[in-house]
Design an enzyme around this catalytic site. Structure first.
Site, PDB file in Angstrom:
ATOM      1  N   GLU A   1      50.427  41.858  41.061  1.00 12.73           N
ATOM      2  CA  GLU A   1      48.900  40.219  41.140  1.00 12.73           C
ATOM      3  C   GLU A   1      48.657  40.418  39.667  1.00 12.73           C
ATOM      4  O   GLU A   1      47.931  41.224  39.444  1.00 12.73           O
ATOM      5  CB  GLU A   1      47.875  40.409  42.041  1.00 12.73           C
TER       6      GLU A   1
ATOM      7  N   GLU B   1      41.225  41.874  53.555  1.00 15.94           N
ATOM      8  CA  GLU B   1      41.883  41.066  53.375  1.00 15.94           C
ATOM      9  C   GLU B   1      41.915  41.442  51.662  1.00 15.94           C
ATOM     10  O   GLU B   1      40.813  41.286  50.932  1.00 15.94           O
ATOM     11  CB  GLU B   1      41.109  38.967  52.719  1.00 15.94           C
TER      12      GLU B   1
ATOM     13  N   LYS C   1      27.094  43.236  49.985  1.00 16.89           N
ATOM     14  CA  LYS C   1      27.383  43.953  48.171  1.00 16.89           C
ATOM     15  C   LYS C   1      28.689  43.002  48.146  1.00 16.89           C
ATOM     16  O   LYS C   1      29.311  42.296  47.727  1.00 16.89           O
ATOM     17  CB  LYS C   1      27.997  44.847  48.910  1.00 16.89           C
TER      18      LYS C   1
ATOM     19  N   CYS D   1      43.859  34.597  45.758  1.00 17.53           N
ATOM     20  CA  CYS D   1      44.783  35.536  46.124  1.00 17.53           C
ATOM     21  C   CYS D   1      45.898  34.882  46.633  1.00 17.53           C
ATOM     22  O   CYS D   1      47.058  35.532  46.937  1.00 17.53           O
ATOM     23  CB  CYS D   1      43.877  36.577  47.010  1.00 17.53           C
TER      24      CYS D   1
END
Length: 501
Positions: A403, A271, A197, A305
């Protein structure tokens, strides 16, 4: 939003007469199931150009029934694919890499059009995608395991590595092609089939990948169902015939996937996010650190990231380092992907994320945190945020702990090594970090005490397919890249033969 940047900051626009995409560049807009595209039965979702806010294409939202059909195709194909000897699977992966190389320019343009990435970023993504398949094509032929031997008297033990079966994959919007490759290549190399997906915001290169490899992979081995995570991702997570779910995405998405997988006790590979500290000691090469962060903090507009987004610099050199960093970042070229090969910073990928990043900047400003550079949106169409350096950042500030995932680097100071280590580790993430020092003993000692899956010394954001990538704590578990990824996507079987006579 109230945050803004000086009017001198501008966006280089592409010439209107040179469209990034041509007729026929897009793959069919349906789902790729059992070796062919099928029109979606769900409503169409608009795919938006982040440079302008205009629609590029429409892609159908997947349904539970379409996920089930894709899983059934992967299930039917898994035995034959898993029985191929390594040489055969390796040759197929090499053919995929060749096909991608033949279409590298097209894939880069698609990635830029969908994500707003500068050409240098998209071209790097495509090159990395090709190398991922080439590496895994070689690595799958050289896997190692515990030696066969007689560990119990009169019994010979053999250790086998077997495919898991069907793997469900959920990929993110920031690196749609590259992160798909990081999953697809080792999953196929290990002998599994999969259903993937892509992000509903950036599905175009994944669908094109499916079109390009349709005649290379047997039907059912690789399937794509586009759509929302709440429908497609959830069904993959909970599906009883999916043996593992692998996701690159947010912590929130990771929690949802893990919850869905819990009922069937399927394996999970996550992850997730990061908040990479960059620890700069007084003896560091300050100019080199600032130059490195010009790329490592702002590559892909900071939507990375592992980005070096949180500087912890010794108080004695903080002023000098900040001046160098602001000077370096101030030279970044902001623009649309078609505006020149020297454009380095593009827009954020979606309006929703654009507003989220501006929210962080607005709250930082309200808390008295100063933008030494940038600090807000750039006027004009699209989702552009100026490259930003935030200073006077106190310990524990929201902008230095959460973040942001945009072109924003924060600068804090520390007094001694122990404080630097404690503050660097005092975040919920554990993906990546870097240490900057000319003291070899310090570099080894500090790196060993940082709670992150990758620690660079005197560099940041340098990756290679030969070495693993993955995090600790809230950054998830499992490893991408390297032979460790092949271990993640296979299972160990012990076969013991009684051989006494």
């Amino acid at each position: 939003m109230s945050v803004s940047v000086p009017s001198t900051t501008s966006i280089r626009r592409a010439p209107g007469s040179e469209p990034l995409l041509a007729s026929g560049d897009l793959a069919p807009a349906g789902h790729f199931i059992n070796g062919a595209f099928q029109p979606g039965s769900g409503p169409a979702r608009q795919v938006i150009d982040p440079c302008t806010g205009e629609t590029i294409a429409s892609v159908a939202d997947g349904t539970v029934e379409e996920v089930d059909a894709a899983v059934a195709a992967a299930l039917a194909a898994k035995d034959a694919w898993g029985r191929l000897v390594p040489k055969e699977r390796s040759e197929i992966l090499h053919r995929i890499a060749d096909r991608l190389a033949e279409n590298a320019e097209l894939l880069a343009r698609l990635e830029s059009a969908n994500c707003g990435k500068p050409s240098m970023v998209s071209e790097d993504d495509v090159a990395g995608t090709i190398d991922t398949f080439r590496f895994m094509a070689g690595a799958l032929r050289a896997t190692t395991s515990m030696a066969a031997g007689e560990y119990a008297q009169d019994h010979l033990s053999l250790i086998l590595r077997e495919p898991l079966g069907v793997v469900g994959v959920v990929t993110p919007w920031n690196y749609p092609l590259l992160m798909a490759a990081w999953k697809i290549a080792p999953i196929l190399a290990a002998g599994n089939t999969l259903v993937l997906k892509p992000s509903e915001q950036t599905p175009l290169t994944t669908l094109k990948f499916a079109e390009l490899v349709a005649d290379i992979l047997p039907a059912g081995v690789f399937n794509v169902v586009a759509g929302a995570g709440s429908v497609v991702g959830s069904r993959l997570s909970e599906h009883p015939n999916v043996d593992m779910i692998a996701l690159t995405g947010s912590v929130r998405s990771g929690r949802a996937v893990a919850r869905g997988a819990a009922e069937s006790l399927k394996r999970v590979h996550l992850e997730l996010g990061g908040k990479a500290p960059v620890v700069v000691f007084a003896d560091a090469e300050l100019a080199a650190a600032a130059e490195s962060l010009r790329a490592a903090g702002y590559w892909n507009s900071g939507q990375e990231c592992g980005a070096g987004c949180r500087v912890l610099v010794h108080e004695s050199v903080a002023s000098a380092f900040t001046d160098l960093l602001v000077k370096e970042v101030g030279t970044l070229v902001v623009g649309e992907p078609g505006a020149g090969s020297d454009v380095e910073i593009g827009p954020l990928t979606s309006k929703e994320h654009f507003e989220r990043v501006l929210g962080y900047l607005e709250r930082a400003q309200a808390q008295g945190i100063r933008a030494a550079l940038g600090g807000g949106a750039i006027e004009g169409p699209g989702y552009f945020v100026a490259p930003t350096v935030l200073v006077d950042v106190p310990d524990g500030a929201e902008c230095s702990r959460e973040e942001i995932f945009g072109p924003v680097v924060t600068v804090e100071t520390f007094s001694d090594e122990a404080e630097a280590i404690a503050r660097a580790n005092d975040v919920p993430f554990g993906l990546a970090a870097s240490v900057w020092t000319n003291d070899a003993r310090r570099s080894h000692s500090v790196a060993s005490k940082l709670d992150f899956g990758t620690v660079w010394v005197n560099s940041h954001l340098v990756l290679a397919n030969e070495v693993p990538w993955g995090g600790f704590k809230g950054s998830g578990y499992g490893r991408d890249l390297s032979v460790y990824a092949l271990d993640d996507y296979s299972r160990t079987k012990h076969v013991m033969h009684h051989q006494s006579r």
